[in-house]
Design an enzyme around this catalytic site. Structure first.
Site, PDB file in Angstrom:
ATOM      1  N   LYS A 111       0.848  -1.184   0.000  1.00  0.00           N
ATOM      2  CA  LYS A 111       0.000   0.000   0.000  1.00  0.00           C
ATOM      3  C   LYS A 111       0.881   1.230   0.000  1.00  0.00           C
ATOM      4  O   LYS A 111       1.745   1.403   0.865  1.00  0.00           O
ATOM      5  CB  LYS A 111      -0.907   0.040   1.229  1.00  0.00           C
ATOM      6  CG  LYS A 111      -1.911   1.187   1.192  1.00  0.00           C
ATOM      7  CD  LYS A 111      -2.487   1.520   2.566  1.00  0.00           C
ATOM      8  CE  LYS A 111      -1.557   2.424   3.343  1.00  0.00           C
ATOM      9  NZ  LYS A 111      -2.168   3.004   4.557  1.00  0.00           N
ATOM     10  N   ARG A 122       2.232  -1.879  10.572  1.00  0.00           N
ATOM     11  CA  ARG A 122       3.219  -1.931  11.635  1.00  0.00           C
ATOM     12  C   ARG A 122       3.571  -3.329  12.147  1.00  0.00           C
ATOM     13  O   ARG A 122       4.744  -3.577  12.462  1.00  0.00           O
ATOM     14  CB  ARG A 122       2.774  -1.020  12.790  1.00  0.00           C
ATOM     15  CG  ARG A 122       2.956   0.455  12.455  1.00  0.00           C
ATOM     16  CD  ARG A 122       2.195   1.382  13.382  1.00  0.00           C
ATOM     17  NE  ARG A 122       0.773   1.429  13.044  1.00  0.00           N
ATOM     18  CZ  ARG A 122      -0.087   2.281  13.601  1.00  0.00           C
ATOM     19  NH1 ARG A 122       0.319   3.135  14.515  1.00  0.00           N
ATOM     20  NH2 ARG A 122      -1.359   2.267  13.225  1.00  0.00           N
ATOM     21  N   LYS A 171      -7.562   7.954  -0.992  1.00  0.00           N
ATOM     22  CA  LYS A 171      -8.873   8.347  -0.453  1.00  0.00           C
ATOM     23  C   LYS A 171      -9.412   9.608  -1.153  1.00  0.00           C
ATOM     24  O   LYS A 171      -9.771  10.593  -0.513  1.00  0.00           O
ATOM     25  CB  LYS A 171      -8.786   8.561   1.056  1.00  0.00           C
ATOM     26  CG  LYS A 171      -8.354   7.317   1.822  1.00  0.00           C
ATOM     27  CD  LYS A 171      -8.254   7.597   3.310  1.00  0.00           C
ATOM     28  CE  LYS A 171      -7.969   6.336   4.110  1.00  0.00           C
ATOM     29  NZ  LYS A 171      -6.614   5.780   3.852  1.00  0.00           N
ATOM     30  N   LEU A 172      -9.487   9.534  -2.465  1.00  0.00           N
ATOM     31  CA  LEU A 172      -9.879  10.699  -3.260  1.00  0.00           C
ATOM     32  C   LEU A 172     -11.294  11.162  -2.905  1.00  0.00           C
ATOM     33  O   LEU A 172     -12.218  10.357  -2.780  1.00  0.00           O
ATOM     34  CB  LEU A 172      -9.811  10.354  -4.745  1.00  0.00           C
ATOM     35  CG  LEU A 172      -8.431   9.934  -5.275  1.00  0.00           C
ATOM     36  CD1 LEU A 172      -8.529   9.561  -6.743  1.00  0.00           C
ATOM     37  CD2 LEU A 172      -7.400  11.027  -5.063  1.00  0.00           C
ATOM     38  N   ASP A 216      -3.538   4.266  -1.950  1.00  0.00           N
ATOM     39  CA  ASP A 216      -4.567   4.617  -0.966  1.00  0.00           C
ATOM     40  C   ASP A 216      -4.588   6.133  -0.750  1.00  0.00           C
ATOM     41  O   ASP A 216      -4.091   6.633   0.259  1.00  0.00           O
ATOM     42  CB  ASP A 216      -4.288   3.881   0.342  1.00  0.00           C
ATOM     43  CG  ASP A 216      -5.397   4.059   1.361  1.00  0.00           C
ATOM     44  OD1 ASP A 216      -6.536   4.363   0.948  1.00  0.00           O
ATOM     45  OD2 ASP A 216      -5.119   3.893   2.568  1.00  0.00           O
ATOM     46  N   ASP A 256     -13.573  14.707  -3.935  1.00  0.00           N
ATOM     47  CA  ASP A 256     -13.692  16.042  -4.514  1.00  0.00           C
ATOM     48  C   ASP A 256     -14.902  16.032  -5.445  1.00  0.00           C
ATOM     49  O   ASP A 256     -15.657  15.059  -5.488  1.00  0.00           O
ATOM     50  CB  ASP A 256     -12.400  16.408  -5.264  1.00  0.00           C
ATOM     51  CG  ASP A 256     -12.149  17.903  -5.318  1.00  0.00           C
ATOM     52  OD1 ASP A 256     -13.128  18.674  -5.422  1.00  0.00           O
ATOM     53  OD2 ASP A 256     -10.969  18.326  -5.269  1.00  0.00           O
ATOM     54  N   ILE A 257     -15.060  17.070  -6.224  1.00  0.00           N
ATOM     55  CA  ILE A 257     -16.169  17.108  -7.174  1.00  0.00           C
ATOM     56  C   ILE A 257     -15.923  16.069  -8.272  1.00  0.00           C
ATOM     57  O   ILE A 257     -14.782  15.691  -8.541  1.00  0.00           O
ATOM     58  CB  ILE A 257     -16.349  18.514  -7.770  1.00  0.00           C
ATOM     59  CG1 ILE A 257     -15.110  18.916  -8.588  1.00  0.00           C
ATOM     60  CG2 ILE A 257     -16.638  19.535  -6.674  1.00  0.00           C
ATOM     61  CD1 ILE A 257     -15.295  20.221  -9.356  1.00  0.00           C
ATOM     62  N   THR A 270     -11.304   2.856   9.892  1.00  0.00           N
ATOM     63  CA  THR A 270     -11.155   1.907  10.990  1.00  0.00           C
ATOM     64  C   THR A 270     -10.659   2.568  12.272  1.00  0.00           C
ATOM     65  O   THR A 270     -10.641   1.935  13.325  1.00  0.00           O
ATOM     66  CB  THR A 270     -10.202   0.763  10.599  1.00  0.00           C
ATOM     67  OG1 THR A 270      -8.989   1.315  10.092  1.00  0.00           O
ATOM     68  CG2 THR A 270     -10.830  -0.126   9.557  1.00  0.00           C
ATOM     69  N   GLN A 307      -6.135   2.029  15.754  1.00  0.00           N
ATOM     70  CA  GLN A 307      -7.292   1.350  15.186  1.00  0.00           C
ATOM     71  C   GLN A 307      -8.325   1.049  16.270  1.00  0.00           C
ATOM     72  O   GLN A 307      -7.977   0.732  17.406  1.00  0.00           O
ATOM     73  CB  GLN A 307      -6.862   0.035  14.508  1.00  0.00           C
ATOM     74  CG  GLN A 307      -5.793   0.195  13.450  1.00  0.00           C
ATOM     75  CD  GLN A 307      -6.311   0.838  12.180  1.00  0.00           C
ATOM     76  OE1 GLN A 307      -7.486   1.126  12.053  1.00  0.00           O
ATOM     77  NE2 GLN A 307      -5.424   1.077  11.237  1.00  0.00           N
TER      78      GLN A 307
END
Length: 239
Positions: A37, A218, A66-67, A64, A69-70, A127, A197
Site C-alpha cells: 500500500k 506496523r 482516499k480521493l 490509498d 472532490d467534485i 477503521t 485502530q
C-alpha cells in the site's frame, strides 16, 4: 483455509514511511510479498515515481489516496492514478454516487492501455473511528448500518468494492456478493498492538469473515524481522 499463494495475494503491506525505508523493505521482501500500500505519506512526498519503483520490484500497488472532490476532479485524478500504475485505488464513499461514477470513468479511459483495469474501492467508515466518532461528525446511524449504506451506494455507482473494518466484512460479503473487492485495514495478528485502530481482527478472522485483501502495516514493517512476520501471517492464513 487458503493456499500459500492465495495467502500472499491477500496481504497488502502498508508502507507508511519514507521512500528509502520503503524501498529497502520491499527489497527484503522481494519474491515473498505480492502487494504493498502506497498511502498519502509516501505518495505526497515522492510522487508517482514511487509507484513505478514498487512495480520494478515485482509488487502490485494499492494506491490509498482516499480521493474526495467534485466528480470532474475525481475523474481526472483517477485517470492519472491509473496511468501511473495504481492496481487498486481508494476513493471516499462519502463523495457520493456522481463522484464515484466519475472515478470509474477515469480508470476506464486508461483500461485499454493496461493488462488489467485499475480497481476502485470506496472508503466506508475509517477503521480509526467508532460510534462516538461518527456521532461527532453528525452521523447517527450505527457504524455497521453506515458502512452498509455507503457500500451499497458505492458499488451501485461503479466501485469494484469497499474498504471496511474486519468487523463489517461478513455483512459486506453477504450484501455485495462473491465478486466484490473487500479490503480490510485494522488487521492485527494476535498479541499485536492495535495502535490507533478501533475496529480490529486477526488476519485469519478477517479472511474467514469475507475479506479479499488485508492491509497490514506496523506488525510487519516494525517487526524485528519483517520477512519472518510476513511469513507468520501467511502461515496463519494457511492453517
Amino acid at each position: 483455509m487458503l493456499t500459500e499463494e492465495q495467502a500472499r495475494e491477500a496481504i497488502i503491506i502498508a508502507l507508511d514511511m519514507g521512500r528509502e525505508e520503503a524501498l529497502a523493505l520491499c527489497d527484503r521482501l522481494g519474491g515473498t510479498a505480492r502487494w504493498v500500500k502506497v498511502g498519502m505519506t509516501l505518495y505526497y512526498a515522492y510522487g508517482p515515481q514511487v509507484v513505478q519503483e514498487m512495480h520494478d520490484r515485482g509488487l502490485k500497488v494499492f494506491l490509498d489516496l482516499k480521493l474526495h472532490d467534485i466528480p470532474f476532479q475525481i475523474e481526472g485524478a483517477a485517470e492519472s492514478a491509473s496511468r501511473v500504475g495504481a492496481d487498486i485505488l481508494s476513493i471516499h464513499g462519502l463523495g457520493g454516487s456522481a463522484m464515484i461514477a466519475g472515478a470509474r470513468r477515469g480508470v476506464e479511459k486508461v483500461a485499454p492501455e493496461r493488462d488489467e483495469r485499475t480497481r476502485l474501492v470506496a472508503i466506508s467508515v475509517l477503521t480509526s473511528m467508532d460510534q462516538a466518532a461518527l456521532e461527532e461528525i453528525g452521523v447517527s446511524l450505527p457504524v455497521a448500518d453506515e458502512v452498509a449504506r455507503l457500500a451499497k451506494m458505492a458499488v451501485g455507482a461503479g466501485s469494484d468494492g469497499i474498504v471496511c473494518s474486519p468487523k463489517e466484512a461478513a455483512d459486506m460479503r453477504a450484501l455485495l456478493g462473491p465478486d466484490a473487492l473487500i479490503v480490510t485495514p485494522g488487521v492485527r495478528p494476535a498479541g499485536a498492538a492495535v495502535g490507533d485502530q478501533k475496529r480490529v481482527a486477526t488476519p485469519a478472522a478477517a479472511i474467514q469473515a469475507g475479506a479479499s485483501k488485508l492491509v497490514i502495516g506496523r506488525p510487519i514493517t516494525q517487526a524485528p524481522d519483517p520477512v519472518a512476520a510476513f511469513q507468520a501471517i501467511v502461515a496463519e492464513l494457511c492453517a
